[in-house]
Design an enzyme around this catalytic site. Structure first.
Site, PDB file in Angstrom:
ATOM      1  N   GLY A  68      19.538   4.966  17.334  1.00  0.00           N
ATOM      2  CA  GLY A  68      18.217   5.124  17.922  1.00  0.00           C
ATOM      3  C   GLY A  68      17.242   5.838  17.012  1.00  0.00           C
ATOM      4  O   GLY A  68      16.036   5.663  17.143  1.00  0.00           O
ATOM      5  N   PHE A  69      17.753   6.618  16.077  1.00  0.00           N
ATOM      6  CA  PHE A  69      16.840   7.351  15.192  1.00  0.00           C
ATOM      7  C   PHE A  69      16.333   6.427  14.089  1.00  0.00           C
ATOM      8  O   PHE A  69      15.156   6.401  13.791  1.00  0.00           O
ATOM      9  CB  PHE A  69      17.562   8.567  14.589  1.00  0.00           C
ATOM     10  CG  PHE A  69      16.621   9.531  13.931  1.00  0.00           C
ATOM     11  CD1 PHE A  69      16.000  10.520  14.674  1.00  0.00           C
ATOM     12  CD2 PHE A  69      16.322   9.434  12.580  1.00  0.00           C
ATOM     13  CE1 PHE A  69      15.101  11.395  14.084  1.00  0.00           C
ATOM     14  CE2 PHE A  69      15.420  10.299  11.984  1.00  0.00           C
ATOM     15  CZ  PHE A  69      14.815  11.292  12.741  1.00  0.00           C
ATOM     16  N   ASN A 116      13.537   9.280  26.888  1.00  0.00           N
ATOM     17  CA  ASN A 116      12.934   8.151  26.180  1.00  0.00           C
ATOM     18  C   ASN A 116      13.101   6.870  26.985  1.00  0.00           C
ATOM     19  O   ASN A 116      14.094   6.676  27.686  1.00  0.00           O
ATOM     20  CB  ASN A 116      13.534   8.013  24.772  1.00  0.00           C
ATOM     21  CG  ASN A 116      14.744   7.088  24.731  1.00  0.00           C
ATOM     22  OD1 ASN A 116      14.606   5.865  24.667  1.00  0.00           O
ATOM     23  ND2 ASN A 116      15.945   7.668  24.828  1.00  0.00           N
ATOM     24  N   PHE A 120      14.430  -0.430  23.004  1.00  0.00           N
ATOM     25  CA  PHE A 120      14.925  -1.163  21.834  1.00  0.00           C
ATOM     26  C   PHE A 120      13.782  -1.766  21.009  1.00  0.00           C
ATOM     27  O   PHE A 120      13.801  -2.963  20.671  1.00  0.00           O
ATOM     28  CB  PHE A 120      15.877  -2.305  22.249  1.00  0.00           C
ATOM     29  CG  PHE A 120      17.204  -1.897  22.834  1.00  0.00           C
ATOM     30  CD1 PHE A 120      17.680  -0.601  22.728  1.00  0.00           C
ATOM     31  CD2 PHE A 120      17.994  -2.838  23.495  1.00  0.00           C
ATOM     32  CE1 PHE A 120      18.915  -0.245  23.272  1.00  0.00           C
ATOM     33  CE2 PHE A 120      19.235  -2.484  24.033  1.00  0.00           C
ATOM     34  CZ  PHE A 120      19.685  -1.187  23.922  1.00  0.00           C
ATOM     35  N   SER A 182      22.181   1.388  27.359  1.00  0.00           N
ATOM     36  CA  SER A 182      20.819   1.938  27.402  1.00  0.00           C
ATOM     37  C   SER A 182      20.230   1.699  28.781  1.00  0.00           C
ATOM     38  O   SER A 182      20.358   0.596  29.327  1.00  0.00           O
ATOM     39  CB  SER A 182      19.934   1.253  26.360  1.00  0.00           C
ATOM     40  OG  SER A 182      18.583   1.510  26.662  1.00  0.00           O
ATOM     41  N   ASN A 184      17.141   1.463  29.352  1.00  0.00           N
ATOM     42  CA  ASN A 184      15.767   0.986  29.196  1.00  0.00           C
ATOM     43  C   ASN A 184      15.627  -0.522  29.006  1.00  0.00           C
ATOM     44  O   ASN A 184      14.534  -1.016  28.757  1.00  0.00           O
ATOM     45  CB  ASN A 184      15.109   1.721  28.029  1.00  0.00           C
ATOM     46  CG  ASN A 184      15.109   3.216  28.265  1.00  0.00           C
ATOM     47  OD1 ASN A 184      14.789   3.679  29.362  1.00  0.00           O
ATOM     48  ND2 ASN A 184      15.488   3.977  27.254  1.00  0.00           N
ATOM     49  N   THR A 185      16.720  -1.256  29.094  1.00  0.00           N
ATOM     50  CA  THR A 185      16.656  -2.722  29.094  1.00  0.00           C
ATOM     51  C   THR A 185      17.183  -3.165  30.444  1.00  0.00           C
ATOM     52  O   THR A 185      18.361  -2.941  30.743  1.00  0.00           O
ATOM     53  CB  THR A 185      17.501  -3.317  27.941  1.00  0.00           C
ATOM     54  OG1 THR A 185      16.950  -2.888  26.701  1.00  0.00           O
ATOM     55  CG2 THR A 185      17.518  -4.835  27.983  1.00  0.00           C
ATOM     56  N   LYS A 222      29.688   1.248  23.339  1.00  0.00           N
ATOM     57  CA  LYS A 222      29.032   2.520  23.691  1.00  0.00           C
ATOM     58  C   LYS A 222      28.717   2.527  25.180  1.00  0.00           C
ATOM     59  O   LYS A 222      28.085   1.595  25.685  1.00  0.00           O
ATOM     60  CB  LYS A 222      27.752   2.680  22.870  1.00  0.00           C
ATOM     61  CG  LYS A 222      27.035   4.002  23.144  1.00  0.00           C
ATOM     62  CD  LYS A 222      25.994   4.283  22.095  1.00  0.00           C
ATOM     63  CE  LYS A 222      25.264   5.577  22.367  1.00  0.00           C
ATOM     64  NZ  LYS A 222      24.250   5.863  21.348  1.00  0.00           N
ATOM     65  N   ASN A 251      25.861   7.416  25.938  1.00  0.00           N
ATOM     66  CA  ASN A 251      24.426   7.176  25.782  1.00  0.00           C
ATOM     67  C   ASN A 251      23.665   8.198  26.629  1.00  0.00           C
ATOM     68  O   ASN A 251      24.241   9.149  27.135  1.00  0.00           O
ATOM     69  CB  ASN A 251      24.115   5.742  26.234  1.00  0.00           C
ATOM     70  CG  ASN A 251      22.974   5.130  25.424  1.00  0.00           C
ATOM     71  OD1 ASN A 251      21.933   5.762  25.233  1.00  0.00           O
ATOM     72  ND2 ASN A 251      23.167   3.927  24.944  1.00  0.00           N
ATOM     73  N   THR A 252      22.375   7.993  26.819  1.00  0.00           N
ATOM     74  CA  THR A 252      21.535   8.892  27.628  1.00  0.00           C
ATOM     75  C   THR A 252      21.826   8.685  29.123  1.00  0.00           C
ATOM     76  O   THR A 252      22.398   7.681  29.514  1.00  0.00           O
ATOM     77  CB  THR A 252      20.045   8.609  27.364  1.00  0.00           C
ATOM     78  OG1 THR A 252      19.807   7.220  27.667  1.00  0.00           O
ATOM     79  CG2 THR A 252      19.671   8.864  25.918  1.00  0.00           C
TER      80      THR A 252
END
Ligand SMILES: Cc1cc2nc3c(=O)[nH]c(=O)nc-3n(C[C@H](O)[C@H](O)[C@H](O)COP(=O)(O)O)c2cc1C
Length: 369
Positions: A68-69, A116, A120, A182, A184-185, A222, A251-252
């Site tokens: 992610g970074f 966040n 992606f 994630s 966020n998807t 992950k 993950n988050t």
């Protein structure tokens, strides 16, 4: 020094702008040979006792940069120069995509956390593969490639999207990660259910083997910290069944439990990372180790702020460990401090090698039970 700089400069800037500014400096430093040599010599892990063999790869230390970074593989040398011994690039998706509208990254400073919903944002597997193909590494490191689903691709066609990325990227990956965690998807985390995960991991494995014949590219998955315990066990069992090489936990989180930050910020949609994630990530790791033992390499990530956190993950079963959010708060000496503190802890522990320490707490508990 960094903490003062953070308070005076970065904290006042939009978090995503600060990220790109820091990124530019790191890349610039890595491209300046004298500076790069000097910084890398000062920050590289150089403790014999931390030399690690994981995923069939030889590493100088167990601590690396979480995904992610560096989504597009543009700062691998820069991050390696800062002492991260492995760099996980991505998440890279089959097709390029802009991610969610800005603002999409938030700092919860009192909690030493981030939220966040980047979604992606990345240049896509074709462009990232081309960049990796033309890469001329100047700092030695291990490169993991983390892949995920393109947002517009329907869930039913997810496997083909991952396979496409695998075919393009596997040749450049020291290890490959299937990211299904994630928040966020939309729908991505449904792929963690074993009925969906089995065909996905099988297809990615086959694609990696088809594309890279000279070696077996290690494959990891992950997972999210929000999985129920039974689902963590189910993923662990599936990983063993499929002969997967590793699991990255975690993950988050979508949880907002235990935050002290006041105001609307805590209600921003997205994944929470950093210190508040520590406990649950550690718990998931312990559970995985109790289930799979040494059969699968575990990677611990989530809320690792210092060497003590990293050491606890080793004792809980992690062979490799990663960090992201604390790098924002701790600055450029973060990775060095972790490796240095780990070496010190190992020396004063009853364990002769780092490998002996892996999972020691969980084994002790099992023996006592
Ligand atoms: C801004 C941001 C973007 C992230 N993007 C990704 C990503 O693209 N793929 C992924 O697998 N994890 C991603 N992560 C999750 C991290 O890799 C890591 O699992 C998580 O942040 C927990 O570690 P930490 O508490 O040390 O940050 C992201 C995290 C942050 C803070």
């Amino acid at each position: 020094m960094y903490k003062l700089f953070f308070r005076l400069v970065f904290k006042r800037m939009d978090p995503e702008k600060a990220h790109y500014l820091a990124f530019r400096w790191i890349r610039l430093a890595a491209r300046t040979p004298v500076l790069r040599t000097f910084v890398a010599a000062a920050l590289a892990p150089r403790y014999k006792e931390l030399r690690t063999e994981a995923l069939g790869l030889r590493m100088h230390g167990p601590f690396g940069l979480a995904a992610g970074f560096d989504k597009n593989a543009i700062a691998i040398d820069g991050m390696a120069m800062l002492g991260f011994d492995h760099i996980e690039i991505g998440t890279v998706t089959g097709e390029p995509q802009p991610g969610n509208p800005k603002k999409r990254l938030f700092r919860l400073v009192p909690d030493r956390a981030l939220i966040n919903r980047m979604g992606f944002n990345n240049e896509g597997s074709l462009a990232v593969a081309a960049r990796l193909a033309s890469r001329n590494p100047v700092v030695r490191t291990t490169v993991g490639v983390n892949i995920g689903k393109t947002k517009v691709v329907p869930e039913a066609e997810a496997v083909a999207d991952y396979v496409k990325s695998t075919e393009r990227l596997a040749a450049f990956a020291d290890y490959l990660v299937v990211n299904v965690s994630s928040p966020n998807t939309p729908g991505l985390r449904n792929l963690q259910a074993t009925e969906a995960l089995r065909p996905l991991l099988t297809a990615v494995r086959e694609a990696a083997d088809r594309t890279v014949r000279a070696r077996r590219v290690p494959l990891l998955v992950k997972i999210a910290p929000d999985l129920a315990d039974e689902d963590v066990d189910a993923v662990a069992d599936l990983a063993v069944e499929l002969g997967l090489d590793g699991i990255i936990a975690t993950n988050t989180t979508i949880s907002r439990e235990g935050l002290t930050t006041k105001g609307a910020l805590v209600n921003e949609t997205g994944g929470l990372s950093g210190a508040p994630l520590k406990e649950r990530s550690l718990e998931v790791l312990r559970r995985l180790y109790a289930r799979v033992g040494d059969r699968i390499t575990l990677v611990g990530v989530g809320g690792i702020e210092n060497a003590e956190d990293a050491w606890q993950r080793i004792l809980a079963g992690a062979t490799l460990i990663q960090g992201y959010s604390a790098f924002i708060y701790e600055g450029p000496f973060y990775a060095r401090a972790i490796h240095k503190g780990l070496a010190a802890r190992l020396r004063t522990s009853p364990h002769v090698t780092l490998a002996d320490a892996i999972g020691a707490d969980v084994r002790k508990k099992a023996n006592a039970a």
